[in-house]
Design an enzyme around this catalytic site. Structure first.
Site, PDB file in Angstrom:
ATOM      1  N   TRP A  17       0.817  -1.217   0.000  1.00 34.16           N
ATOM      2  CA  TRP A  17       0.000   0.000   0.000  1.00 34.16           C
ATOM      3  C   TRP A  17       0.841   1.253   0.000  1.00 34.16           C
ATOM      4  CZ3 TRP A  17      -4.441  -0.314  -2.025  1.00 34.16           C
ATOM      5  CH2 TRP A  17      -5.155  -1.515  -1.944  1.00 34.16           C
ATOM      6  N   ASP A  64      -1.533   6.758   6.552  1.00 33.21           N
ATOM      7  CA  ASP A  64      -2.624   5.903   6.074  1.00 33.21           C
ATOM      8  C   ASP A  64      -2.927   4.884   7.178  1.00 33.21           C
ATOM      9  OD1 ASP A  64      -4.251   4.030   4.874  1.00 33.21           O
ATOM     10  OD2 ASP A  64      -2.955   3.663   3.148  1.00 33.21           O
ATOM     11  N   LYS A 100     -12.743  -1.629   6.862  1.00 36.34           N
ATOM     12  CA  LYS A 100     -12.065  -2.619   7.689  1.00 36.34           C
ATOM     13  C   LYS A 100     -12.525  -2.499   9.147  1.00 36.34           C
ATOM     14  CE  LYS A 100      -8.627  -1.965   4.283  1.00 36.34           C
ATOM     15  NZ  LYS A 100      -8.700  -3.156   3.461  1.00 36.34           N
TER      16      LYS A 100
HETATM   17  C1  LIG Z   1      -3.493   0.214   4.048  1.00 37.55           C
HETATM   18  C2  LIG Z   1      -4.411   0.444   2.897  1.00 37.55           C
HETATM   19  N1  LIG Z   1      -4.335   1.607   2.231  1.00 37.55           N
HETATM   20  C3  LIG Z   1      -5.133   1.864   1.191  1.00 37.55           C
HETATM   21  C4  LIG Z   1      -6.077   0.953   0.766  1.00 37.55           C
HETATM   22  C5  LIG Z   1      -6.957   1.290  -0.409  1.00 37.55           C
HETATM   23  O1  LIG Z   1      -8.217   1.549   0.053  1.00 37.55           O
HETATM   24  P1  LIG Z   1      -9.452   1.834  -0.922  1.00 37.55           P
HETATM   25  O2  LIG Z   1      -9.730   0.556  -1.634  1.00 37.55           O
HETATM   26  O3  LIG Z   1     -10.528   2.237   0.018  1.00 37.55           O
HETATM   27  O4  LIG Z   1      -9.060   2.904  -1.849  1.00 37.55           O
HETATM   28  C6  LIG Z   1      -6.203  -0.258   1.419  1.00 37.55           C
HETATM   29  C7  LIG Z   1      -7.213  -1.243   0.981  1.00 37.55           C
HETATM   30  O5  LIG Z   1      -7.236  -2.384   1.340  1.00 37.55           O
HETATM   31  C8  LIG Z   1      -5.345  -0.526   2.509  1.00 37.55           C
HETATM   32  O6  LIG Z   1      -5.420  -1.681   3.173  1.00 37.55           O
END
Ligand SMILES: Cc1ncc(COP(=O)(O)O)c(C=O)c1O
Length: 360
Positions: free
Chosen positions: A102, A172, A196
């Site tokens: 991520w 994040d 989540k």
């Molecule tokens: C740590 C993290 N950041 C970003 C995201 C991306 O999130 P979204 O699908 O809501 O854009 C996720 C999705 O699983 C994630 O686990």
């Protein structure tokens, strides 16, 4: 009705009492004669839902007065792009820490808007480690320092907050927000998708310090400009009303369960038990350095990958679903967010032991 234990990484399991409450209120929200889905977002009923959502989040995370709390759309992925567009100001460089899939995606997106200095990188350890802060190469003149508190795919979680002078810290927290207490005042921005620890998909929470609001690039779409959304209580456009309501129910459930401290204790207990079971076995292993093992996402591999298929199908037969690891790392992953009851983790451990006894 029979409900399984769902270990999905997100969207993920929700507290049963929240689902029941939503069901109870589906057709007639508290005597209003309508579903929350049908309400005008400007009406007094929904305004009260929105106000409580915000005040409960402020209370649970102890968010200081000098922060704006926004409920947006576009997911955390959207924020990968909206953050640089909102807070670079006149600068052209930002620092990013790469500790997994991520944060890697966040780097790629930011590179469209600025020069990215990768201040620390654990790619060489296959993202099983977090480099010590003393080894990070941070340019304190850069616009901000970004990191990912919990790497959902690699199962790596920070156990401390980095601090580098006055450079705003951007974090994040998509996969561990509300799972432990945090000192919000140490951050410039905290952001997270809802799917989540907070509810269904569709709401993106952005907690942003006042001094970082009001500096957006003039070409950013208005709905992603923090200042415009803050001025309009996150209702510059029609918000995802039903999802706000459901996130609100999850926040009430956290409060009624004892708040963040209770979540933190339960999460520690659940993850300690699962990691201990992995440690004690000769079939399962987890590659992450102990001190950075995630309390939310527990990846593990079987010593013999040929057994993966039967592990997953037998687990499903035993009411344990969505244990397949992310395709980029293989093996298994058990996501055990706030709403996963300890009985779910116990059932998983019992199943793993029995599987090892019969197949190991
Ligand atoms: C740590 C993290 N950041 C970003 C995201 C991306 O999130 P979204 O699908 O809501 O854009 C996720 C999705 O699983 C994630 O686990």
């Amino acid at each position: 009705m029979s409900r399984i234990f769902n270990f999905s990484a997100g969207p993920s399991t929700l507290p049963e009492s929240v689902l029941l409450k939503a069901k109870e209120e589906l057709l007639d929200w508290r005597g209003s004669g309508m579903s929350v889905m049908e309400m005008s977002h400007r009406g007094k009923e929904f305004m009260s839902i929105a106000e409580e959502l915000k005040s409960d989040l402020i209370e649970l995370l102890n968010i200081p007065d000098n922060y704006k709390v926004l409920f947006l759309q576009g997911g955390a992925t959207g924020q990968f792009a909206f953050i640089p567009q909102n807070i670079l100001k006149t600068k052209s460089k930002a620092c990013y820490v790469n500790t997994g899939a991520w944060s890697g995606k966040a780097v790629k997106e930011a590179q469209k808007y600025c020069d990215v200095l990768v201040s620390a990188n654990s790619e060489s350890s296959n993202y099983t480690d977090i480099p010590p802060f003393s080894n990070w190469n941070v340019d304190e003149q850069a616009a901000y320092l970004h990191y990912t508190d919990n790497e959902t795919i690699h199962g790596v979680e920070f156990n401390d907050i980095p601090e580098f002078g006055d450079i705003p810290l951007v974090c994040d927290m998509s996969s561990n927000i509300l799972s432990r207490s945090i000192d919000v005042s140490k951050f410039g921005i905290i952001y997270a998708g809802s799917q989540k620890n907070m509810g269904p998909a569709g709401v993106t929470i952005v907690i942003v310090r006042d001094d970082l609001v009001g500096h957006a690039d003039k070409n950013i779409p208005s709905v992603f400009d923090y200042a415009q959304q803050a001025k309009n209580d996150s209702m510059l456009n029609t918000p995802a009303t039903y999802n706000w309501y459901l996130v609100g129910l999850v926040l009430k459930w956290i409060k009624e369960s004892g708040g963040i401290d209770t979540m933190q204790k339960q999460n520690k207990l659940k993850s300690d038990n699962l990691y201990q079971a992995i440690e004690q076995s000769s079939l399962y292993s987890n590659p992450v350095k102990k001190e950075f093992r995630s309390r939310m996402n527990v990846p593990f591999v079987l010593a013999n990958a040929d057994l993966d298929k039967s592990f997953l199908s037998l687990a499903a037969e035993n009411g344990l679903s969505s244990l397949k690891g992310h395709r980029s790392v293989g093996g298994m992953r058990a996501s055990i967010y706030n709403a996963m009851p300890k009985e779910g983790v116990t059932a998983l451990i019992d199943f793993m032991r029995e599987f090892e006894r019969t197949h190991g």
